[in-house]
Design an enzyme around this catalytic site. Structure first.
Site, PDB file in Angstrom:
ATOM      1  N   ASN A  60      -5.309   4.011  -1.076  1.00  0.00           N
ATOM      2  CA  ASN A  60      -5.718   2.685  -1.530  1.00  0.00           C
ATOM      3  C   ASN A  60      -4.929   2.236  -2.745  1.00  0.00           C
ATOM      4  OD1 ASN A  60      -7.478   0.998  -0.241  1.00  0.00           O
ATOM      5  ND2 ASN A  60      -9.230   2.324  -0.652  1.00  0.00           N
ATOM      6  N   TRP A  72     -13.257   1.720   3.003  1.00  0.00           N
ATOM      7  CA  TRP A  72     -13.355   1.493   1.555  1.00  0.00           C
ATOM      8  C   TRP A  72     -14.423   2.348   0.892  1.00  0.00           C
ATOM      9  CZ3 TRP A  72     -12.461  -4.572   1.607  1.00  0.00           C
ATOM     10  CH2 TRP A  72     -11.077  -4.800   1.765  1.00  0.00           C
ATOM     11  N   GLY A 108     -15.954 -17.501   4.442  1.00  0.00           N
ATOM     12  CA  GLY A 108     -17.260 -16.977   4.061  1.00  0.00           C
ATOM     13  C   GLY A 108     -17.647 -17.243   2.632  1.00  0.00           C
ATOM     14  N   LYS A 120       0.827  -1.197   0.000  1.00  0.00           N
ATOM     15  CA  LYS A 120       0.000   0.000   0.000  1.00  0.00           C
ATOM     16  C   LYS A 120       0.862   1.248   0.000  1.00  0.00           C
ATOM     17  CE  LYS A 120      -3.202   0.766   2.876  1.00  0.00           C
ATOM     18  NZ  LYS A 120      -4.029   1.702   2.114  1.00  0.00           N
ATOM     19  N   HIS A 123      -4.808 -17.430  -2.415  1.00  0.00           N
ATOM     20  CA  HIS A 123      -4.531 -16.607  -3.598  1.00  0.00           C
ATOM     21  C   HIS A 123      -3.981 -17.434  -4.753  1.00  0.00           C
ATOM     22  CE1 HIS A 123      -4.529 -13.972  -0.075  1.00  0.00           C
ATOM     23  NE2 HIS A 123      -5.159 -13.155  -0.875  1.00  0.00           N
ATOM     24  N   GLU A 176      -5.577  -0.997   7.431  1.00  0.00           N
ATOM     25  CA  GLU A 176      -5.234  -0.158   6.301  1.00  0.00           C
ATOM     26  C   GLU A 176      -5.104   1.324   6.604  1.00  0.00           C
ATOM     27  OE1 GLU A 176      -7.708  -0.252   2.563  1.00  0.00           O
ATOM     28  OE2 GLU A 176      -6.776  -2.224   2.622  1.00  0.00           O
TER      29      GLU A 176
HETATM   30  N1  GLN Z   1     -16.142 -12.991   4.197  1.00  0.00           N
HETATM   31  C1  GLN Z   1     -15.397 -12.473   3.097  1.00  0.00           C
HETATM   32  C2  GLN Z   1     -15.134 -13.576   2.059  1.00  0.00           C
HETATM   33  O1  GLN Z   1     -15.004 -14.677   2.440  1.00  0.00           O
HETATM   34  C3  GLN Z   1     -14.070 -11.895   3.545  1.00  0.00           C
HETATM   35  C4  GLN Z   1     -13.315 -11.287   2.390  1.00  0.00           C
HETATM   36  C5  GLN Z   1     -12.028 -10.607   2.782  1.00  0.00           C
HETATM   37  O2  GLN Z   1     -11.503 -10.812   3.834  1.00  0.00           O
HETATM   38  N2  GLN Z   1     -11.490  -9.787   1.919  1.00  0.00           N
HETATM   39  O3  GLN Z   1     -15.050 -13.328   0.888  1.00  0.00           O
END
Ligand code: GLN
Ligand code: ZN
Length: 753
Positions: free
Chosen positions: A121, A562, A433, A116, A696, A606
């Site tokens: 951002n 954000w 999630g 960052k 990722h 952030e």
């Molecule tokens: N609950 C969100 C997901 O699972 C969390 C996303 C995140 O931490 N950027 O996508």
């Protein structure tokens, strides 16, 4: 007398994000390097013309970049790791290999990491310097060529680049050499650059040194001074070019004396974010030096309050003579969208309060000229009440008491109650999630948004996805389930669009990194909840299973961070308003039988202020309580989870514990589990789920790999407190790898039990 004006940088992604789209075509081999170069040239030319038309006196060049200015500086100085050069690609391809990674016939290299950029951002590429790196001015001199390009269009620009101090301070060093070992070479290269610019007819060269607004240690101060003592004297010996030092994102209190005495021809200070800038100027400003006074906010989207800034300017004038004052943007306009003219759906009554980059150019001119009509109109704009405060929200805020921020009973008591109620096994498994957002999932949302399918069809599709997702998790043997987030495009927009107080733009894109842009929603007025936002989905999901399904919300600090915030009220108040809205949702979920509720604070770290001494009083002191406000009223047996994306929170670990969640999951797999030591040291109380694999990448982690990560964790975390989960949401992953990875995750936990 009209003052002169200066701009630090202009947006460069293209008014319609041309750079993004054309670069992506180039990556896919659909267009040539020349075609992409042409797009770059058009974008540059557009920006210069706009600034020239607005009468800006100091128009920058070299603020354009195909990816990032730090990376450009690395190329300019020849600080490119061997492995990229060894690919023997064309210059543009090499450039993208560093920023993007390369996988092909020539080889296989990962991109350099991104970080960052200060408190924005935007993300920059972190240059990598090894003991073998030789810094020298590259033959391909972008600074010079862009200066010449503008000149050929009849526009005389100020070539500007990231200065040696910031460049060397922010770089990564892989060997034993450090920043200071490269300063001499950097000075020589930059002196040569200045000479070439002088010969090409440039009157000025600007070195941007934003790293000076951070906490500057004595040794860093010495590095900065030694760089510029040498650089200034070298440039003076060879050229008549004038030298400007530009700072932004804060004030330069640690190095002001040095800056003032080095003999720059111009010094740029930020009077918007720099709380001490005025005080510093009052302590003395060097004679015969221009002050580039950053008075027009380069980062926000709101109109400048002329009256307020004029009062500040009047103060400045007491210490700096008028002919030496230049009115400037406070930082590069890169951080705001192009123009409000592209917003066709916003009413004029709203739009007139906004100033994006092009509107800021106009403001600079009007403000510097003291344009009476513009001042008059501006005063009117700020004297009317922009929005009516919402009485309900105001009342709720005024009634907040200390106990609204304190969850009862205390953590240990709750932990016991929850363990008894849930009877989860040791090392409970869960996910963060989201489940894969496949093409069909996105198509369903898009079709509904466009109106081509009915609400019932839209809901039916998502319910089917949820049911499948729950069935899959049951099959895999996960302990705490999620609904999968198929209805969400983005974790902030999803909530923003359902809250009162938010507005959305059509085209207000801002570069986040490289080809990636974001379109933050705008907090326009008081925020409150219209109606339940997630309850139906969560309840539907819970009905599909006997296991516990987590409710899934985004926390107030992340929603705020954000968004483009308001400026007429404090961030603290905005965070509290959002917190109250999310609290309504938490309590509704609880009322409807949801036993575990996760409140994501992905972006909490952030906005940590740049200077450590400001961390608490300016940020954490309201951000952490805002989170507590969201969940303080739930029953003891309701378990609150939170999730964070950056594990670089070792230094705020106590504040994270003070959020008083019951469980926190976070990204850890990439940070060498260093965070675990910090947890242990701080005697961290909250139960933890440090991510056991990196989502990722599409790689499927093996059972052994996950187990050994867990075993390492168990050296530092009590076994009763350890959760097992991936390190972030799975939305960017495919179905197949997700299923395999989670199966291995469950198996690893099982073996460990
Ligand atoms: N609950 C969100 C997901 O699972 C969390 C996303 C995140 O931490 N950027 O996508
Ligand atoms: Zn995350």
């Amino acid at each position: 007398m009209a003052l002169k004006t200066s701009v630090i940088g202009f947006p460069r992604i293209g008014k319609n994000r041309e750079l993004k789209f054309e670069s992506e075509k180039f990556f896919k081999g659909q267009i040539t390097a020349e075609e992409l170069e042409k797009t770059g040239a058009e974008i540059r030319s557009y920006g210069w013309k706009k600034q020239a038309e607005a009468g800006i006196s100091f128009i920058p060049s070299n603020d354009f970049s195909f990816y990032d200015n730090m990376l450009d500086t690395a190329f300019l100085l020849g600080a490119i790791p061997e492995r990229y050069k060894a690919l023997s690609l064309s210059p543009l391809e090499t450039y993208f290999a560093v920023s993007h990674g390369y996988q092909g016939e020539a080889g296989d290299v990962k991109a350099l990491p991104m970080k960052k950029w200060f408190n924005t951002n935007y993300h920059y590429i972190v240059p990598e310097i090894s003991d073998e790196t030789k810094i020298a001015l590259s033959e391909k001199n972008k600074v010079l060529s862009e200066f010449n390009e503008a000149k050929s269009q009849g526009i005389k620009t100020v070539p500007s680049l990231i200065g040696a101090y910031t460049f060397l301070t922010l770089a990564n060093y892989t060997g034993s050499k450090k920043a200071g070992d490269f300063s001499e070479e950097a000075v020589n290269a930059l002196a040569l650059l200045a000479k070439s610019l002088g010969e090409a007819g440039a009157e000025w060269i600007t070195f941007a040194e934003p790293a000076l607004v951070l906490d500057v240690s004595d040794s860093q101060k010495a590095l900065f001074t030694s760089i510029y003592k040498k650089l200034i004297s070298k440039i003076r010996a060879q050229s008549k070019i004038k030298i400007a030092l530009q700072t932004y994102f804060g004030d330069v209190r640690d190095v002001y004396e040095e800056i003032s005495s080095l003999g720059f021809d111009a010094i740029g200070l930020d009077f918007v974010e720099g709380k001490k800038s005025l005080e510093l100027v009052k302590s003395g400003f060097p004679k015969n030096t221009l002050l580039l006074a950053g008075l027009v906010n380069g980062k926000n989207i709101w109109r400048t309050n002329f009256e307020k800034q004029a009062a500040l300017l009047a103060e400045i004038k007491k210490y700096v003579s008028e002919e030496n004052i230049v009115i400037s943007s406070s930082c590069s306009l890169l951080h705001v969208p192009y123009t409000t003219q592209a917003e066709e759906k916003l009413s004029c009554d709203i739009k007139k309060h906004f100033a994006f980059a092009e509107e800021k150019l106009v403001e600079l001119g009007q403000f510097a000229a003291g344009d009476e009509k513009a001042f008059e109109e501006n005063k009117k704009l700020f004297s009317i009440e922009r929005v009516y405060r919402t009485p309900g929200v105001q009342k709720a805020l005024s009634e907040l008491k200390e106990q609204d921020f304190v969850r009862k009973p205390n953590f240990e008591v709750r932990e016991k109650i929850q363990h008894e109620a849930f009877k989860l096994p040791l090392f409970p498994t869960t996910t963060i999630g989201s489940f894969p957002q496949t093409k069909e999932v996105r198509a369903n949302r898009a079709a509904y948004k466009k109106g081509s399918i009915s609400k019932d069809q839209y809901v039916a599709f998502n319910q089917k996805k949820i049911a499948e997702c729950i069935a899959l998790q049951e099959k895999l043997g996960l302990d705490v389930l999620v609904h999968g987030e198929f209805e969400r495009n983005d974790m902030v927009e999803y909530f923003g669009s359902q809250l009162y107080g938010y507005i959305f733009t059509q085209n207000a894109w801002v570069q986040s990194y490289g080809t990636r842009c974001v379109k933050p929603p705008v907090i326009w007025s008081d925020v409150s909840r219209r109606e339940p936002m997630t309850v139906e989905w969560s309840v539907f999901a819970q009905k599909q299973t006997k296991k516990i399904v987590k409710g899934m919300l985004t926390g107030p600090v992340t929603i705020l961070n954000w968004s483009f915030p308001r400026e007429d009220i404090s961030l603290k108040e905005q965070a509290q308003q959002i917190a109250l809205a999310i609290r309504d949702e938490v309590l509704d979920l609880e009322k409807n039988g949801i036993k575990i509720i996760q409140i994501d604070e992905a972006a909490l770290r952030e906005k940590l202020p740049l200077r450590r001494s400001d961390w608490h009083k300016e940020y954490l002191d309201w951000a952490i309580p805002a989170f507590r406000l969201v969940h303080a009223k739930v029953k003891p047996e309701t378990q609150i989870h939170t999730h964070m994306c950056y594990s670089e929170f070792n230094d705020i670990i106590r504040d994270i514990d003070a959020m008083d969640a019951d469980v926190i999951t976070f990204e850890a797999s990439r940070a060498d589990l260093k965070i675990l030591d910090a947890l242990k040291e701080a005697n961290f109380r909250t139960e933890v789920g440090p991510g056991v694999y990196d989502i990722h990448s599409a790689r499927v982690p093996s059972v052994e790999e996950i187990r050994s990560a867990l075993e390492k964790m168990l050296e530092k975390v009590q076994k009763e407190k350890l959760w097992v989960n991936p390190d972030c949401g799975l939305k960017t992953r495919g179905d197949e790898e997700t299923e395999k990875s989670l199966a291995n995750l469950v198996e690893a936990a099982r073996q460990l039990r």
